[in-house]
Design a protein around this motif. Structure first.
Motif, PDB file in Angstrom:
ATOM      1  N   ARG A   2      -5.501 -16.700  16.527  1.00  4.29           N
ATOM      2  CA  ARG A   2      -4.649 -15.645  15.965  1.00  4.29           C
ATOM      3  C   ARG A   2      -5.491 -14.404  15.710  1.00  4.29           C
ATOM      4  O   ARG A   2      -6.394 -14.414  14.897  1.00  4.29           O
ATOM      5  CB  ARG A   2      -4.002 -16.126  14.669  1.00  4.29           C
ATOM      6  N   MET A   3      -5.171 -13.341  16.471  1.00  8.43           N
ATOM      7  CA  MET A   3      -5.946 -12.107  16.402  1.00  8.43           C
ATOM      8  C   MET A   3      -5.252 -11.099  15.492  1.00  8.43           C
ATOM      9  O   MET A   3      -4.025 -11.044  15.411  1.00  8.43           O
ATOM     10  CB  MET A   3      -6.102 -11.507  17.799  1.00  8.43           C
ATOM     11  N   GLY A   4      -6.046 -10.282  14.804  1.00  9.82           N
ATOM     12  CA  GLY A   4      -5.479  -9.284  13.917  1.00  9.82           C
ATOM     13  C   GLY A   4      -6.271  -7.993  13.931  1.00  9.82           C
ATOM     14  O   GLY A   4      -7.414  -7.937  14.399  1.00  9.82           O
ATOM     15  N   LEU A   5      -5.637  -6.947  13.409  1.00  7.57           N
ATOM     16  CA  LEU A   5      -6.254  -5.628  13.342  1.00  7.57           C
ATOM     17  C   LEU A   5      -6.185  -5.099  11.919  1.00  7.57           C
ATOM     18  O   LEU A   5      -5.183  -5.277  11.223  1.00  7.57           O
ATOM     19  CB  LEU A   5      -5.526  -4.646  14.256  1.00  7.57           C
ATOM     20  N   ALA A   6      -7.242  -4.402  11.512  1.00  5.99           N
ATOM     21  CA  ALA A   6      -7.244  -3.658  10.251  1.00  5.99           C
ATOM     22  C   ALA A   6      -7.806  -2.286  10.557  1.00  5.99           C
ATOM     23  O   ALA A   6      -8.776  -2.156  11.313  1.00  5.99           O
ATOM     24  CB  ALA A   6      -8.095  -4.360   9.199  1.00  5.99           C
ATOM     25  N   ILE A   7      -7.180  -1.251  10.012  1.00  3.90           N
ATOM     26  CA  ILE A   7      -7.641   0.120  10.248  1.00  3.90           C
ATOM     27  C   ILE A   7      -7.757   0.843   8.914  1.00  3.90           C
ATOM     28  O   ILE A   7      -7.157   0.433   7.923  1.00  3.90           O
ATOM     29  CB  ILE A   7      -6.677   0.898  11.166  1.00  3.90           C
ATOM     30  N   ASP A   8      -8.536   1.919   8.897  1.00 10.94           N
ATOM     31  CA  ASP A   8      -8.535   2.720   7.681  1.00 10.94           C
ATOM     32  C   ASP A   8      -7.416   3.746   7.782  1.00 10.94           C
ATOM     33  O   ASP A   8      -6.940   4.079   8.878  1.00 10.94           O
ATOM     34  CB  ASP A   8      -9.910   3.334   7.421  1.00 10.94           C
ATOM     35  N   ALA A   9      -6.974   4.245   6.658  1.00 11.92           N
ATOM     36  CA  ALA A   9      -5.767   5.073   6.598  1.00 11.92           C
ATOM     37  C   ALA A   9      -5.904   6.386   7.360  1.00 11.92           C
ATOM     38  O   ALA A   9      -4.895   7.019   7.688  1.00 11.92           O
ATOM     39  CB  ALA A   9      -5.406   5.371   5.142  1.00 11.92           C
ATOM     40  N   SER A  10      -7.122   6.803   7.678  1.00 10.73           N
ATOM     41  CA  SER A  10      -7.322   8.060   8.391  1.00 10.73           C
ATOM     42  C   SER A  10      -7.110   7.937   9.898  1.00 10.73           C
ATOM     43  O   SER A  10      -7.176   8.936  10.610  1.00 10.73           O
ATOM     44  CB  SER A  10      -8.727   8.611   8.125  1.00 10.73           C
ATOM     45  N   CYS A  11      -6.899   6.728  10.375  1.00 12.27           N
ATOM     46  CA  CYS A  11      -6.591   6.534  11.789  1.00 12.27           C
ATOM     47  C   CYS A  11      -5.105   6.831  11.984  1.00 12.27           C
ATOM     48  O   CYS A  11      -4.247   6.096  11.489  1.00 12.27           O
ATOM     49  CB  CYS A  11      -6.891   5.097  12.212  1.00 12.27           C
TER      50      CYS A  11
END
Length: 314
Positions: A2-11
């Motif tokens: 199970r793959m996931g993504l996390a980004i910072d809010a400035s993206c």
């Protein structure tokens, strides 16, 4: 896996895309005078910032990127229980400490995740990988979009990391500011001397605006235009040429620090839209993050794409 993504809010990405792909957003707290905004790409919070007309006084705002402890909490209380591998993508480490915070948090996450997973009888290891997109705002979109494609195709984490690093190294984020006085005031607040007073005064008096580029960790002017409308047309025309020349990821992302309904009205937008349709490139329009508007001013325009290295032609 199970793959996931996390980004910072400035993206900068459309909220619909973030929801569709279940992307976790690492928030940024923005303090403007006595007001506090939680910058987590929530459209309602972005609209609240715009409605309160914070733009004229937010150059003195303070921002608090997601702390090391907050990143650890997000992972150990949520993501390690939902995913087996999470890729964290951030804007360039040269302009924000969030990448460093995520890297530091990863040590604790990888040290303690087994205890958390064992309590829920979840077998197997957990992987966490951090990617610096090396660009700003809409420029981060191509690597994030590519990550979702690689997840669907079932690529292994090592191959995904290699590909995303390559895309990040070839991602371009262009920005057209609307208010040079604001940009200079904000830069001064942060101790950034990249926008001088003379340039700001002369630029505003003559309505000359710089075209800025975020690329491989460096942010610098690559051209000048007279007037915001003409600048948008110049920028869109340039992106049209890159679309026809071929992109590494079939996506162009536009972000705007204001009402998104204004974007299609800008000169050159229809030509860019037509070029994307012709070349089967997805054209995204996203709101600029609150953090982005605080740092470069309301009404700024950014465009991001990934392409092989080329000479800038403004």
């Amino acid at each position: 896996m199970r793959m996931g993504l996390a980004i910072d809010a400035s993206c900068d990405l459309p909220q619909a895309f973030i929801k569709e792909h279940d992307i976790a957003v690492m928030p940024i707290a923005v303090h403007v005078d006595k007001d506090t905004f939680k910058d987590d790409r929530n459209p309602a919070e972005i609209q609240r910032f715009l409605d309160q007309k914070m733009g004229s006084r937010s150059h003195s705002a303070s921002t608090e990127p997601c702390s090391v402890e907050d990143v650890q909490k997000l992972f150990l209380e949520k993501l390690v229980l939902e995913k087996d591998c999470v890729f964290c993508l951030t804007i360039t480490a040269t302009r924000s400490p969030i990448n460093d915070h995520v890297i530091k948090a990863s040590f604790a996450v990888l040290k303690h995740y087994r205890d958390v997973r064992d309590q829920t009888t979840m077998p197997g290891p957990f992987l966490m990988r951090v990617i610096d997109t090396r660009t700003l705002f809409a420029g981060a979109a191509p690597a994030i979009v590519e990550a979702t494609r690689l997840f669907k195709s079932g690529e292994a984490p090592a191959a995904i990391r290699e590909r995303l690093t390559y895309v990040a190294n070839n991602s371009y984020g262009y920005m057209l500011p609307r208010d040079l006085y604001y940009l200079r005031a904000r830069a001064k607040t942060k101790g950034d001397r990249s926008v001088g007073l003379f340039s700001a005064v002369m630029g505003s008096a003559l309505d000359i605006k710089p075209l800025l580029r975020g690329y491989r960790g460096e942010t610098a002017p690559v051209g000048k235009v007279r007037g915001f409308e003409h600048g948008a047309e110049t920028l869109f025309d340039y992106v049209c040429k890159r679309v026809h020349a071929g992109l590494l990821v079939p996506v162009v992302c536009i972000s705007y620090g204001g009402d998104l309904a204004d974007v299609p009205k800008l000169p050159g937008f229809e030509a860019l839209k037509a070029a994307c349709e012709e070349c089967k490139v997805e054209l995204m329009i996203a709101p600029m993050s609150i953090t982005g508007m605080v740092n470069v001013g309301e009404g700024a325009l950014t465009v991001g794409f990934a392409a092989e290295e080329h000479v800038v032609e403004f």
